[in-house]
Motif scaffolding. Sequence first.
Motif, PDB file in Angstrom:
ATOM      1  N   SER A  61       0.823  -1.136  -0.084  1.00  0.00           N
ATOM      2  CA  SER A  61      -0.091  -0.102   0.003  1.00  0.00           C
ATOM      3  C   SER A  61       0.874   1.272   0.057  1.00  0.00           C
ATOM      4  O   SER A  61       0.501   2.348  -0.458  1.00  0.00           O
ATOM      5  CB  SER A  61      -1.143   0.059   1.164  1.00  0.00           C
ATOM      6  N   ALA A  62       1.906   1.342   0.642  1.00  0.00           N
ATOM      7  CA  ALA A  62       2.891   2.661   0.590  1.00  0.00           C
ATOM      8  C   ALA A  62       3.228   2.641  -0.812  1.00  0.00           C
ATOM      9  O   ALA A  62       3.403   3.952  -1.145  1.00  0.00           O
ATOM     10  CB  ALA A  62       3.949   2.117   1.673  1.00  0.00           C
ATOM     11  N   THR A  63       3.661   1.616  -1.540  1.00  0.00           N
ATOM     12  CA  THR A  63       4.040   2.006  -2.897  1.00  0.00           C
ATOM     13  C   THR A  63       2.987   2.664  -3.800  1.00  0.00           C
ATOM     14  O   THR A  63       2.996   3.510  -4.537  1.00  0.00           O
ATOM     15  CB  THR A  63       4.461   0.716  -3.521  1.00  0.00           C
ATOM     16  N   THR A  64       1.456   2.082  -3.488  1.00  0.00           N
ATOM     17  CA  THR A  64       0.527   2.775  -4.434  1.00  0.00           C
ATOM     18  C   THR A  64       0.245   4.093  -4.006  1.00  0.00           C
ATOM     19  O   THR A  64       0.063   5.124  -4.882  1.00  0.00           O
ATOM     20  CB  THR A  64      -0.693   1.721  -3.992  1.00  0.00           C
ATOM     21  N   ALA A  65       0.463   4.600  -2.676  1.00  0.00           N
ATOM     22  CA  ALA A  65       0.383   5.929  -2.388  1.00  0.00           C
ATOM     23  C   ALA A  65       1.226   6.746  -2.847  1.00  0.00           C
ATOM     24  O   ALA A  65       0.976   7.923  -3.230  1.00  0.00           O
ATOM     25  CB  ALA A  65       0.304   5.968  -0.626  1.00  0.00           C
ATOM     26  N   LEU A 141      -7.493  -1.916   0.890  1.00  0.00           N
ATOM     27  CA  LEU A 141      -6.084  -1.033   1.535  1.00  0.00           C
ATOM     28  C   LEU A 141      -5.776  -0.230   0.359  1.00  0.00           C
ATOM     29  O   LEU A 141      -4.945   0.811   0.634  1.00  0.00           O
ATOM     30  CB  LEU A 141      -5.176  -2.268   2.014  1.00  0.00           C
ATOM     31  N   SER A 142      -5.781  -0.854  -0.860  1.00  0.00           N
ATOM     32  CA  SER A 142      -5.369   0.005  -2.172  1.00  0.00           C
ATOM     33  C   SER A 142      -5.927   1.372  -2.229  1.00  0.00           C
ATOM     34  O   SER A 142      -5.506   2.287  -2.414  1.00  0.00           O
ATOM     35  CB  SER A 142      -5.300  -0.786  -3.442  1.00  0.00           C
ATOM     36  N   TRP A 143      -7.321   1.267  -2.108  1.00  0.00           N
ATOM     37  CA  TRP A 143      -8.091   2.345  -2.228  1.00  0.00           C
ATOM     38  C   TRP A 143      -7.762   3.401  -1.043  1.00  0.00           C
ATOM     39  O   TRP A 143      -7.860   4.538  -1.430  1.00  0.00           O
ATOM     40  CB  TRP A 143      -9.672   2.332  -2.194  1.00  0.00           C
ATOM     41  N   LEU A 144      -7.593   2.947   0.468  1.00  0.00           N
ATOM     42  CA  LEU A 144      -6.856   3.709   1.273  1.00  0.00           C
ATOM     43  C   LEU A 144      -5.896   4.366   0.841  1.00  0.00           C
ATOM     44  O   LEU A 144      -5.579   5.619   1.202  1.00  0.00           O
ATOM     45  CB  LEU A 144      -6.998   3.011   2.570  1.00  0.00           C
ATOM     46  N   ALA A 145      -4.600   3.522   0.223  1.00  0.00           N
ATOM     47  CA  ALA A 145      -3.736   4.301  -0.161  1.00  0.00           C
ATOM     48  C   ALA A 145      -3.541   5.277  -1.115  1.00  0.00           C
ATOM     49  O   ALA A 145      -2.776   6.388  -1.242  1.00  0.00           O
ATOM     50  CB  ALA A 145      -2.882   3.183  -0.728  1.00  0.00           C
ATOM     51  N   VAL A 146      -4.638   5.148  -2.053  1.00  0.00           N
ATOM     52  CA  VAL A 146      -5.019   6.008  -3.078  1.00  0.00           C
ATOM     53  C   VAL A 146      -5.431   7.491  -2.578  1.00  0.00           C
ATOM     54  O   VAL A 146      -4.698   8.484  -2.957  1.00  0.00           O
ATOM     55  CB  VAL A 146      -5.772   5.580  -4.215  1.00  0.00           C
ATOM     56  N   THR A 147      -6.397   7.256  -1.524  1.00  0.00           N
ATOM     57  CA  THR A 147      -6.787   8.347  -0.872  1.00  0.00           C
ATOM     58  C   THR A 147      -5.550   9.143  -0.121  1.00  0.00           C
ATOM     59  O   THR A 147      -5.320  10.504  -0.116  1.00  0.00           O
ATOM     60  CB  THR A 147      -7.839   7.922   0.190  1.00  0.00           C
TER      61      THR A 147
END
Length: 242
Positions: A61-65, A141-147
């Motif tokens: 998730s860190a990478t996505t954010a 978790l990915s959508w939270l990371a995008v946020t």
Amino acid sequence: MLGRNLRHTMRSPDTMIMTIAIPIVILLMFVYVFGGAMQASDHYIDYVVPGIILLCAGFGSATTAVSVATDMRDGIIDRFRAMPLSHSAVLTAHVAESVLRNLLTTGLVVLVAIGLGFRPTADPLSWLGVLAVIGLFVIALSWLAVTIGLLAPNPEAANGFSFTFMFLPYVSSAFVPPNTMPAGLRWFAHNQPVTPVIETVRGLLLGTPIGHNATLAVAWWSGIAIIGFLLSAWLFRKRTKD
């Protein structure tokens, strides 16, 4: 858009190391460094692997954010807006890339764990259930990371904020039974959203009791996915508004 994000991931050595190597190192550390002192199970690797799987998603998730924050900072979004593509594809592609990357990592961690002595008893239907539960967890978790990537002022801040996700598995049933924790931590470990996912995956893989954890896992992470999606869409419209 998905192809673009996948190419960026393949061309980024630090991303590949973070995504694949670190979870495997953590697995080795818990099995060989801490495993001898743990009394959670007669075969500690069987107990700990479900938690390691979820920890992988936290790193991912860190990478996505960071990827989302980088796109917002570098101005590429303005170019995308001038092209004949759906604006929603920009964020959806980041989530899709995250899901594919995290599922790859999960598969590699499971293979390494089997090499170290992990012995799941799941049948094909149970494996499909594991895939579905982990997929829902990673999507949410990915959508939270995008946020977070849309909220953060720069990629460095996005990286720092998203790493808070990694601490949830530590205060759960991932590495030790919650009953061994002090009262306050025990209550949190039993009632936070990660524990039902871990117990569901553990039950599907090893045949341990699942109880109501599957229902809780779906309820928790479906809600988190919806909230993350709605927040991301709203923030993206706000930040790209003319």
